[in-house]
Motif scaffolding. Sequence first.
Motif, PDB file in Angstrom:
ATOM      1  N   ASP A 148       0.845  -1.191   0.000  1.00  9.13           N
ATOM      2  CA  ASP A 148       0.000   0.000   0.000  1.00  9.13           C
ATOM      3  C   ASP A 148       0.882   1.244   0.000  1.00  9.13           C
ATOM      4  N   ASP A 149       0.536   2.216  -0.849  1.00 10.62           N
ATOM      5  CA  ASP A 149       1.224   3.510  -0.867  1.00 10.62           C
ATOM      6  C   ASP A 149       2.727   3.323  -1.072  1.00 10.62           C
ATOM      7  N   PHE A 150       3.109   2.975  -2.279  1.00 16.40           N
ATOM      8  CA  PHE A 150       4.480   2.551  -2.537  1.00 16.40           C
ATOM      9  C   PHE A 150       4.948   3.004  -3.916  1.00 16.40           C
ATOM     10  N   ILE A 151       6.260   2.997  -4.074  1.00 23.18           N
ATOM     11  CA  ILE A 151       6.912   3.116  -5.376  1.00 23.18           C
ATOM     12  C   ILE A 151       7.959   2.010  -5.449  1.00 23.18           C
ATOM     13  N   MET A 152       7.924   1.226  -6.512  1.00 20.79           N
ATOM     14  CA  MET A 152       8.969   0.237  -6.765  1.00 20.79           C
ATOM     15  C   MET A 152       9.772   0.694  -7.975  1.00 20.79           C
ATOM     16  N   ALA A 153      11.084   0.775  -7.820  1.00 13.08           N
ATOM     17  CA  ALA A 153      11.957   1.183  -8.917  1.00 13.08           C
ATOM     18  C   ALA A 153      12.222   0.000  -9.844  1.00 13.08           C
ATOM     19  N   THR A 167      16.947  -3.881  -5.450  1.00 17.95           N
ATOM     20  CA  THR A 167      16.612  -4.307  -4.090  1.00 17.95           C
ATOM     21  C   THR A 167      15.758  -5.566  -4.127  1.00 17.95           C
ATOM     22  N   GLU A 168      15.995  -6.458  -3.179  1.00 17.72           N
ATOM     23  CA  GLU A 168      15.215  -7.679  -3.046  1.00 17.72           C
ATOM     24  C   GLU A 168      14.605  -7.743  -1.646  1.00 17.72           C
ATOM     25  N   LEU A 169      13.283  -7.814  -1.584  1.00 19.92           N
ATOM     26  CA  LEU A 169      12.572  -8.062  -0.335  1.00 19.92           C
ATOM     27  C   LEU A 169      11.815  -9.368  -0.508  1.00 19.92           C
ATOM     28  N   SER A 170      11.936 -10.272   0.465  1.00 20.45           N
ATOM     29  CA  SER A 170      11.328 -11.585   0.285  1.00 20.45           C
ATOM     30  C   SER A 170      11.178 -12.276   1.634  1.00 20.45           C
ATOM     31  N   LYS A 171      10.572 -13.463   1.614  1.00 19.47           N
ATOM     32  CA  LYS A 171      10.468 -14.354   2.773  1.00 19.47           C
ATOM     33  C   LYS A 171       9.806 -13.667   3.967  1.00 19.47           C
ATOM     34  N   GLN A 172       8.617 -13.140   3.706  1.00 13.80           N
ATOM     35  CA  GLN A 172       7.754 -12.551   4.736  1.00 13.80           C
ATOM     36  C   GLN A 172       8.329 -11.289   5.382  1.00 13.80           C
ATOM     37  N   TYR A 173       9.226 -10.608   4.700  1.00 18.90           N
ATOM     38  CA  TYR A 173       9.752  -9.353   5.246  1.00 18.90           C
ATOM     39  C   TYR A 173       8.629  -8.323   5.311  1.00 18.90           C
ATOM     40  N   SER A 174       8.661  -7.472   6.324  1.00 23.32           N
ATOM     41  CA  SER A 174       7.655  -6.417   6.429  1.00 23.32           C
ATOM     42  C   SER A 174       8.344  -5.082   6.684  1.00 23.32           C
ATOM     43  N   ALA A 175       7.784  -4.032   6.105  1.00 26.20           N
ATOM     44  CA  ALA A 175       8.377  -2.704   6.257  1.00 26.20           C
ATOM     45  C   ALA A 175       7.292  -1.646   6.159  1.00 26.20           C
ATOM     46  N   GLU A 176       7.448  -0.599   6.945  1.00 25.35           N
ATOM     47  CA  GLU A 176       6.545   0.539   6.852  1.00 25.35           C
ATOM     48  C   GLU A 176       7.335   1.827   7.015  1.00 25.35           C
ATOM     49  N   ASN A 177       6.866   2.862   6.328  1.00 23.57           N
ATOM     50  CA  ASN A 177       7.495   4.179   6.405  1.00 23.57           C
ATOM     51  C   ASN A 177       9.011   4.084   6.243  1.00 23.57           C
ATOM     52  N   SER A 178       9.431   3.400   5.187  1.00 24.65           N
ATOM     53  CA  SER A 178      10.856   3.171   4.971  1.00 24.65           C
ATOM     54  C   SER A 178      11.200   3.340   3.497  1.00 24.65           C
ATOM     55  N   VAL A 179      12.448   3.699   3.247  1.00 28.67           N
ATOM     56  CA  VAL A 179      12.949   3.800   1.879  1.00 28.67           C
ATOM     57  C   VAL A 179      14.167   2.894   1.754  1.00 28.67           C
ATOM     58  N   PHE A 180      14.177   2.104   0.688  1.00 25.33           N
ATOM     59  CA  PHE A 180      15.268   1.166   0.424  1.00 25.33           C
ATOM     60  C   PHE A 180      15.885   1.545  -0.921  1.00 25.33           C
ATOM     61  N   PHE A 181      17.184   1.797  -0.925  1.00 24.06           N
ATOM     62  CA  PHE A 181      17.814   2.208  -2.172  1.00 24.06           C
ATOM     63  C   PHE A 181      18.621   1.059  -2.771  1.00 24.06           C
ATOM     64  N   ALA A 182      19.540   1.342  -3.666  1.00 20.23           N
ATOM     65  CA  ALA A 182      20.120   0.328  -4.547  1.00 20.23           C
ATOM     66  C   ALA A 182      20.640  -0.895  -3.800  1.00 20.23           C
ATOM     67  N   ASN A 183      20.216  -2.068  -4.290  1.00 20.99           N
ATOM     68  CA  ASN A 183      20.798  -3.354  -3.884  1.00 20.99           C
ATOM     69  C   ASN A 183      20.616  -3.687  -2.411  1.00 20.99           C
ATOM     70  N   CYS A 184      19.561  -3.190  -1.802  1.00 20.13           N
ATOM     71  CA  CYS A 184      19.247  -3.616  -0.443  1.00 20.13           C
ATOM     72  C   CYS A 184      18.678  -5.033  -0.468  1.00 20.13           C
ATOM     73  N   HIS A 224       3.791   2.603   2.718  1.00 22.84           N
ATOM     74  CA  HIS A 224       4.516   3.877   2.696  1.00 22.84           C
ATOM     75  C   HIS A 224       6.017   3.617   2.489  1.00 22.84           C
ATOM     76  N   CYS A 225       6.348   2.961   1.393  1.00 21.56           N
ATOM     77  CA  CYS A 225       7.736   2.559   1.153  1.00 21.56           C
ATOM     78  C   CYS A 225       8.171   2.862  -0.275  1.00 21.56           C
ATOM     79  N   PHE A 226       9.455   3.147  -0.414  1.00 16.81           N
ATOM     80  CA  PHE A 226      10.116   3.223  -1.718  1.00 16.81           C
ATOM     81  C   PHE A 226      11.090   2.057  -1.796  1.00 16.81           C
ATOM     82  N   ILE A 227      11.014   1.290  -2.894  1.00 14.60           N
ATOM     83  CA  ILE A 227      11.876   0.126  -3.077  1.00 14.60           C
ATOM     84  C   ILE A 227      12.795   0.411  -4.261  1.00 14.60           C
ATOM     85  N   GLY A 228      14.096   0.495  -4.012  1.00 18.73           N
ATOM     86  CA  GLY A 228      15.041   0.960  -5.013  1.00 18.73           C
ATOM     87  C   GLY A 228      15.480  -0.094  -6.008  1.00 18.73           C
ATOM     88  N   GLN A 229      16.247   0.342  -6.988  1.00 21.27           N
ATOM     89  CA  GLN A 229      16.721  -0.533  -8.057  1.00 21.27           C
ATOM     90  C   GLN A 229      17.619  -1.634  -7.495  1.00 21.27           C
TER      91      GLN A 229
END
Length: 667
Positions: free
Chosen positions: A236-241, A261-278, A254-259
């Motif tokens: 919800d309320d996101f941008i994926m690069a 970046t890999e999020l997987s295996k039930q990871y959860s995040a809120e109000n966070s920004v993830f940049f390159a190769n996280c 409320h997250c930005f997911i950068g170029q």
Amino acid sequence: MKKQSFESQFRNLKTDEIDIMQNRGCVCEEWDRITVPEGFIPERFKNVAFYGDIMLGIMDGRVDSVSGISRKCGIYNSAIHNCIIGNNVYIRNVSNYISNYNIEDGVVIDGMNTLEVTGPVAFGNGVLASVINEGGGREVPIYDRLSAHEAYIIALYRHKDLLLDKLRGMIDAYCDSVRTDRGVIGTGAHISNCGHISDVKVGPSAQIIGIVRLNNGTVNSSAEAPTRVGAGVIADDFIMASGCSVTDGVIIEHCFIGQGTELSKQYSAENSVFFANCGGFHGEACSIFAGPYTVTHHKSTLLIAGLYSFINAGSGSNQSNHMYKLGPVHQGILERGTKTTSNSYISFPARIGAFTLVMGRHNAKSDTADFPFSYLIEENDESVLVPGVNIKSVGTVRDSKKWPRRDRRKGSDKLDLLTFYLLTPYTVQKMVNGKALLEKLEEEAGTATQKYYHNGVKITRAALDKGIKYYDLGIRRFTGNVLVSLLQRNGFNSIGDLRDLFTSCDDYGCGRWLDIAGLIIPEGALNQLFEAIEEGRITSLEDVSGGFRQMHKNYSHYEIAWMSQRLETVLGKRSSEFTVDDIINILTDWIKAVEDLDELRCNDARKEFSATAMVGFGIDGGDEERRQDFNAVRGEEDSNDFITQLKARLKLKQDTVAELKQKLSAL
């Protein structure tokens, strides 16, 4: 796909085409609101309900599944409302409806509930992510092309009101430019077995498979950097690069997911920004600024209310931002290269210096920013700092070399500009500061003192003495590195030529350096960009990005200026007064520092081949079987890649310095 660009090529359905479609179970209350091009194939539509204004392309192709099933393009068992459908699209089994979308050529939508745009929306652009401080005050407005460097400035330079007003204005203008009541599914995108997708824009070649819900966001993607959103995802309320991957039950809000970046295996995040190769797996994030290469692989690992980059968070790593007084208002900074060991804990506020290894629990609100390459250890409920020791660690060297190899970003359009070097003016200036602080502590407390306290940490006498030595090695090595590179790249035939090399560099490199979320630049150059924005000479996000790119490009010039200034300090004279002997002495000092530091690193690597390291090998045999089993799995010390490469590079440097000395002596 823009309706007006080819509207004139479309016509109303013919009577026989309507008859064919009706005979195949298609229904529409107003057939005259459907338009098609010449070559339209009505047989490619079955059990479709049409509502509103519809444009349908030519469906004369086929789509092939990865398992080899080939199916005719067309629309089957679906409801379509106010849509433009491109050529050779395959849409099947939409149980609710698709509404208000432009679906471009080659798109596959195979099994889903709802795909809709509910009104004029910006598809996640402009959403505020409350990063670093969970209590608010550092919100970053996310948008399609947000870079780590722009976000860093917006989040952390809150005191620069005019600058932030200008940047926010540019982002607001961009958000207004993309606000529309029509969504887009880009060319070649694939959506299958999905739940509810509302107010989401999808880029070309994206793969969205088995998601539960996507709401108010953008999945940026391209043919060269496709984005993947996988099973069980709720966003919800996101941008994926472009080129990122969000799969396997991830929940984000409320997250930005950068170029890359890999999020997987039930990871959860809120109000966070993830940049390159996280990388985020199993754990959780809350209000974090995850700069490039922020990685956590483990369950029960929490990253909260902090600034991170090039960090590896161990299993069970946690931080606390709440003292149960005025709320979760505290924040932490873990500078680039920090590692947290299993079950480590940091009570914020705290600031941990670059390339520091954190072990144990720390409640002292430590600030070790001027002590990079250190260990921060818990001992009898105290935070004990071992300054500089990590500069001789093979793990630290290995990290700096693996980051470029693990850059998952594809294509040439990279949003984040990264400086991968281990030693830079940023880290070395901190070593200069750290060495001076250690010497000051020793001077003020006296040589008989066995322990020293500074900014919430204890430093033993032995660690202080070694820290001064380690920092001195690092400073000399880096200064010489830059000098040797300068002499190798440029010809010189006289002392005048030599002096010109030091005076032709950019003055911005002198002074303080900063790590702007992965981009290492001099403060002077950054301030120049700020002035251009504040004075209205830069008015677009493209030009802001261009300013950062120019600084990234100029790194080597800035670095030479820093080195020149450092040599002036060491030699006590202006660069215009440098002599040949001065340069030869610096080269001699450099190669000695290289040899000493490389020997320390080789010794550190050799620990991995000790008898202790062989524990657990040769399970059913004696000492000889243990050694043989170890060698079969791990290899032998003499053939270890790190050690052999280190020795080879040292030999090359020794040869280089000999050649340079010979050339200098001939002047």
